[in-house]
Design a protein around this motif. Structure first.
Motif, PDB file in Angstrom:
ATOM      1  N   ALA A  64      77.383  71.936  34.626  1.00 50.30           N
ATOM      2  CA  ALA A  64      78.703  72.394  35.089  1.00 50.30           C
ATOM      3  C   ALA A  64      79.276  73.505  34.208  1.00 50.30           C
ATOM      4  O   ALA A  64      80.483  73.568  33.974  1.00 50.30           O
ATOM      5  CB  ALA A  64      79.676  71.216  35.164  1.00 50.30           C
ATOM      6  N   SER A  65      78.426  74.399  33.735  1.00 52.33           N
ATOM      7  CA  SER A  65      78.893  75.458  32.831  1.00 52.33           C
ATOM      8  C   SER A  65      79.872  76.407  33.520  1.00 52.33           C
ATOM      9  O   SER A  65      80.815  76.899  32.883  1.00 52.33           O
ATOM     10  CB  SER A  65      77.704  76.239  32.270  1.00 52.33           C
ATOM     11  OG  SER A  65      76.888  76.723  33.318  1.00 52.33           O
ATOM     12  N   LEU A  66      79.665  76.671  34.810  1.00 53.22           N
ATOM     13  CA  LEU A  66      80.597  77.541  35.531  1.00 53.22           C
ATOM     14  C   LEU A  66      81.964  76.879  35.676  1.00 53.22           C
ATOM     15  O   LEU A  66      83.007  77.534  35.540  1.00 53.22           O
ATOM     16  CB  LEU A  66      80.033  77.885  36.913  1.00 53.22           C
ATOM     17  CG  LEU A  66      78.819  78.820  36.931  1.00 53.22           C
ATOM     18  CD1 LEU A  66      78.200  78.868  38.324  1.00 53.22           C
ATOM     19  CD2 LEU A  66      79.196  80.222  36.468  1.00 53.22           C
ATOM     20  N   GLU A  67      81.966  75.573  35.950  1.00 60.16           N
ATOM     21  CA  GLU A  67      83.234  74.842  36.068  1.00 60.16           C
ATOM     22  C   GLU A  67      83.980  74.812  34.730  1.00 60.16           C
ATOM     23  O   GLU A  67      85.214  74.890  34.690  1.00 60.16           O
ATOM     24  CB  GLU A  67      82.974  73.419  36.563  1.00 60.16           C
ATOM     25  CG  GLU A  67      82.598  73.305  38.033  1.00 60.16           C
ATOM     26  CD  GLU A  67      81.161  73.697  38.350  1.00 60.16           C
ATOM     27  OE1 GLU A  67      80.811  73.761  39.536  1.00 60.16           O
ATOM     28  OE2 GLU A  67      80.375  73.930  37.398  1.00 60.16           O
ATOM     29  N   LYS A  68      83.223  74.711  33.637  1.00 56.79           N
ATOM     30  CA  LYS A  68      83.848  74.719  32.304  1.00 56.79           C
ATOM     31  C   LYS A  68      84.509  76.069  32.021  1.00 56.79           C
ATOM     32  O   LYS A  68      85.603  76.132  31.445  1.00 56.79           O
ATOM     33  CB  LYS A  68      82.801  74.417  31.231  1.00 56.79           C
ATOM     34  CG  LYS A  68      82.283  72.989  31.249  1.00 56.79           C
ATOM     35  CD  LYS A  68      81.158  72.817  30.238  1.00 56.79           C
ATOM     36  CE  LYS A  68      80.537  71.436  30.309  1.00 56.79           C
ATOM     37  NZ  LYS A  68      79.367  71.307  29.401  1.00 56.79           N
ATOM     38  N   LEU A  69      83.831  77.147  32.431  1.00 57.75           N
ATOM     39  CA  LEU A  69      84.411  78.477  32.240  1.00 57.75           C
ATOM     40  C   LEU A  69      85.677  78.635  33.082  1.00 57.75           C
ATOM     41  O   LEU A  69      86.702  79.135  32.590  1.00 57.75           O
ATOM     42  CB  LEU A  69      83.386  79.553  32.615  1.00 57.75           C
ATOM     43  CG  LEU A  69      83.882  81.007  32.569  1.00 57.75           C
ATOM     44  CD1 LEU A  69      84.382  81.374  31.169  1.00 57.75           C
ATOM     45  CD2 LEU A  69      82.775  81.965  33.014  1.00 57.75           C
ATOM     46  N   LEU A  70      85.628  78.196  34.327  1.00 57.89           N
ATOM     47  CA  LEU A  70      86.812  78.279  35.188  1.00 57.89           C
ATOM     48  C   LEU A  70      87.977  77.496  34.584  1.00 57.89           C
ATOM     49  O   LEU A  70      89.130  77.945  34.618  1.00 57.89           O
ATOM     50  CB  LEU A  70      86.485  77.745  36.586  1.00 57.89           C
ATOM     51  CG  LEU A  70      87.645  77.740  37.592  1.00 57.89           C
ATOM     52  CD1 LEU A  70      88.140  79.160  37.868  1.00 57.89           C
ATOM     53  CD2 LEU A  70      87.226  77.063  38.895  1.00 57.89           C
TER      54      LEU A  70
END
Length: 373
Positions: free
Chosen positions: A123-129
């Motif tokens: 979930a790296s993209l969700e963490k960035l968001l």
């Protein structure tokens, strides 16, 4: 190809670590991240149906489209290297889109931020968001845990403020996480439906079903013995709108390819809509669009009570069948009683008008995105 995706992950990590340096100016209202893409039913009934309402309310929104559904399916039908080239395009495009979220007050994410990629785990993209936006809703409209890593789902829910779901079964799954849950029913565009005007029969009773070829195969597997036994009691024809052409010996099945110009008329001119599925985790988490189609047309419906709109009430606006004998008894009952078919059909239409109109659904959608985290 995998190296490029690895480089993207590294870039996401760096951006996440130093996200506090990225200036955040909340000039706009809403950024939307579809999982289903343009041309798919999931995009239409969960995303694009609200565009005109957002515009009327002067809500400044941006939709983070990736590619059309047809393009993605075409690429996924090719060899593995084509798959990874597609995944590479998706992740880099999504990184650029997520960086825009710093300028929006709210983010609405459909399921997750890296669609179609089978090895997505952290979930790296969700963490960035999460670092760039403080009011994030993630929307689920089926049992994603049947096909997703449970750890990925847990991390995803930890990086949002609200979870919206289409039914109680999905809500119950996510109740183990602390994030706020909201039931958000599907909205329906009633303007395209032809409403049934006559409930009298013309010769054979016509049963109606529609679905993709795989769904038709499963449906007929569930209904095969029921339909064969039903042949001893009533004279009927099964109409199926699909590309499929499966047959059952001794059963009158009439197939039609899907064509929007004729689909709604064929459905409204039928006598009874049927929806039969196996009882499993995946089916319980779905929202049976077929049943909503039947109700929207005023077509009386018999259904397996799984994945149905929470506003369906047995013997009031629908009939539920849980065994072969119940299916047969109910099909005979409705086929022989015009008044009952009419009552169930009209009540079904009234139910979806009250609870599934796009207007009412949009009011809830706006409340969800505007509600502070």
């Amino acid at each position: 190809m995998k190296l490029s995706i690895g480089l993207a992950y590294f870039s996401i990590s760096i951006l996440t670590i130093f996200s506090f340096l990225i200036p955040k100016k909340k000039k706009y209202d809403l950024i939307i991240f579809p999982y289903a893409q343009k041309g798919s039913n999931g995009y239409t009934v969960r995303i694009s149906c609200y565009f005109e309402y957002l515009e009327k309310d002067n809500i400044k929104y941006y939709v983070c489209d990736i590619f059309s559904e047809s393009y993605i399916l075409k690429e996924l039908s090719k060899n593995k290297s084509s798959h990874y080239f597609l995944y590479q395009q998706i992740i880099w495009k999504r990184i650029c889109q997520i960086l825009k979220a710093k300028n929006y007050k709210s983010a609405f994410v459909q399921r997750g931020l890296f669609p179609y990629y089978p090895d997505y785990k952290n979930a790296s993209l969700e963490k960035l968001l999460r670092r760039l936006n403080s009011n994030i809703t993630i929307d689920f409209w089926d049992s994603v845990w049947c096909h997703s890593n449970s750890k990925l789902l847990k991390i995803t829910t930890e990086n949002c403020d609200k979870i919206s779901v289409v039914n109680n079964y999905i809500k119950e799954y996510f109740d183990k996480f602390s994030t706020k849950k909201i039931i958000f029913p599907i909205g329906i565009d009633f303007s395209k439906y032809k409403v049934k005007s006559s409930y009298s029969t013309k010769g054979k009773i016509t049963l109606f079903y529609t679905g993709l070829p795989g769904n038709v195969e499963h449906f007929l597997n569930v209904m095969k013995n029921i339909l064969k036994r039903l042949n001893d009691f009533i004279n009927f024809k099964l109409i199926i709108v699909s590309r499929a052409r499966y047959l059952i010996h001794g059963i009158d099945i009439e197939y039609h390819d899907f064509d929007e110009s004729t689909f709604f008329e064929i459905m409204a001119n039928s006598d009874i809509g049927i929806y039969a599925v196996e009882d499993n985790d995946e089916m319980r988490g779905k929202m049976a669009m077929k049943v909503l189609d039947y109700m929207s047309s005023g077509l009386p419906c018999i259904a397996t009570p799984i994945g149905i709109t929470p506003y369906a009430v047995n013997m009031e606006n629908i009939y539920f069948a849980t065994s072969e004998q119940e299916w047969i008894d109910l099909l005979i009952l409705l086929s022989e009683n015009e008044k009952l078919r009419k009552n169930i059909g009209i009540n079904g239409r009234n139910t979806v008008e009250k609870n599934h109109s796009i207007r009412n659904s949009y009011i809830l959608f706006k409340k969800i995105i505007n509600e502070p985290s």
